[in-house]
Write a protein that holds these residues in place. Sequence first.
Motif, PDB file in Angstrom:
ATOM      1  N   PRO A  23     -47.667 -15.328 -24.868  1.00 52.41           N
ATOM      2  CA  PRO A  23     -48.385 -15.290 -23.587  1.00 52.41           C
ATOM      3  C   PRO A  23     -49.846 -14.868 -23.733  1.00 52.41           C
ATOM      4  CG  PRO A  23     -47.086 -13.312 -23.839  1.00 52.41           C
ATOM      5  CD  PRO A  23     -46.797 -14.169 -25.042  1.00 52.41           C
ATOM      6  N   PHE A  24     -50.666 -15.704 -24.371  1.00 50.64           N
ATOM      7  CA  PHE A  24     -52.065 -15.361 -24.618  1.00 50.64           C
ATOM      8  C   PHE A  24     -52.838 -15.030 -23.348  1.00 50.64           C
ATOM      9  CE2 PHE A  24     -51.338 -17.995 -28.501  1.00 50.64           C
ATOM     10  CZ  PHE A  24     -51.636 -17.014 -29.430  1.00 50.64           C
ATOM     11  N   ASP A  25     -52.539 -15.700 -22.241  1.00 53.01           N
ATOM     12  CA  ASP A  25     -53.304 -15.523 -21.008  1.00 53.01           C
ATOM     13  C   ASP A  25     -52.726 -14.460 -20.078  1.00 53.01           C
ATOM     14  OD1 ASP A  25     -55.133 -17.491 -21.793  1.00 53.01           O
ATOM     15  OD2 ASP A  25     -53.763 -19.068 -21.102  1.00 53.01           O
ATOM     16  N   ASP A  26     -51.632 -13.840 -20.452  1.00 51.92           N
ATOM     17  CA  ASP A  26     -51.027 -12.794 -19.633  1.00 51.92           C
ATOM     18  C   ASP A  26     -51.898 -11.542 -19.704  1.00 51.92           C
ATOM     19  OD1 ASP A  26     -49.488 -10.686 -18.598  1.00 51.92           O
ATOM     20  OD2 ASP A  26     -47.613 -11.531 -19.379  1.00 51.92           O
ATOM     21  N   PRO A  27     -52.382 -11.033 -18.569  1.00 50.63           N
ATOM     22  CA  PRO A  27     -53.239  -9.844 -18.597  1.00 50.63           C
ATOM     23  C   PRO A  27     -52.528  -8.601 -19.140  1.00 50.63           C
ATOM     24  CG  PRO A  27     -52.790 -10.549 -16.329  1.00 50.63           C
ATOM     25  CD  PRO A  27     -52.194 -11.569 -17.241  1.00 50.63           C
ATOM     26  N   GLU A  28     -51.208  -8.630 -19.173  1.00 52.71           N
ATOM     27  CA  GLU A  28     -50.443  -7.500 -19.708  1.00 52.71           C
ATOM     28  C   GLU A  28     -50.339  -7.547 -21.238  1.00 52.71           C
ATOM     29  OE1 GLU A  28     -48.989  -4.964 -17.789  1.00 52.71           O
ATOM     30  OE2 GLU A  28     -50.229  -5.865 -16.226  1.00 52.71           O
ATOM     31  N   PHE A  29     -50.684  -8.703 -21.805  1.00 53.26           N
ATOM     32  CA  PHE A  29     -50.580  -8.880 -23.251  1.00 53.26           C
ATOM     33  C   PHE A  29     -51.727  -8.138 -23.938  1.00 53.26           C
ATOM     34  CE2 PHE A  29     -50.783 -11.529 -27.188  1.00 53.26           C
ATOM     35  CZ  PHE A  29     -49.480 -11.374 -27.606  1.00 53.26           C
ATOM     36  N   ASP A  30     -51.432  -7.394 -24.973  1.00 49.09           N
ATOM     37  CA  ASP A  30     -52.435  -6.610 -25.689  1.00 49.09           C
ATOM     38  C   ASP A  30     -53.564  -7.511 -26.191  1.00 49.09           C
ATOM     39  OD1 ASP A  30     -53.335  -4.167 -27.177  1.00 49.09           O
ATOM     40  OD2 ASP A  30     -52.932  -5.490 -28.880  1.00 49.09           O
TER      41      ASP A  30
END
Length: 194
Positions: free
Chosen positions: A173-180
């Motif tokens: 999930p590259f675009d997930d804002p929760e992804f580090d």
Amino acid sequence: VFWRKPLSRDDVTSFIGPSEAVMASSSSSTTPPEETLRPGRQVKLIGLESKPELNGTVGVLGCYSAEKGRWVVKLSDTESKLFKESNLELVPLAPEQRSLQARFQACMDADMEWVKAHDLQIERLPEGMSDGIDQIEWHVRHNMCGGHEEWAGCVIQGISEMIKKPGTDAGIPFDDPEFDPRTANFLRAFRDAA
């Protein structure tokens, strides 16, 4: 956690053969990495006079012993010997190995840039660590994930999935804002270098 199972080290090594990854911090030489003797590279023994029966034998380069002026070469699972540099010839990398080596280098370079840009401190690799895959895994576990094993397993699994499914995000999930963001930067560099 976005991958189904923890990474098997064999998953990665089955795609690349002998470990050939290079750490960004390992050398600043202008010689291309595929042309330099370094731990993890395959070498062929040549020009041996005292043990001519070993000429042509292929082994994996270990660490260099400065005090003996020789390289450790692993000849089998149970046998390692010391050899002079003049008795070692690099075995050329297959195109897939060169490509994967470049991808590992790209993700390590991206992380070193991240470290500098964010003024982070990282631990240096332990002395004598000779295996490229082990270097990447150690860096991910100790520097990127701070010892958080589940997260480190996910990062390494992400690499494995992108190797298995070239040209895809492999569910990351590259675009997930929760992804580090540091992890996204690292894995994106690996993906984009394909």
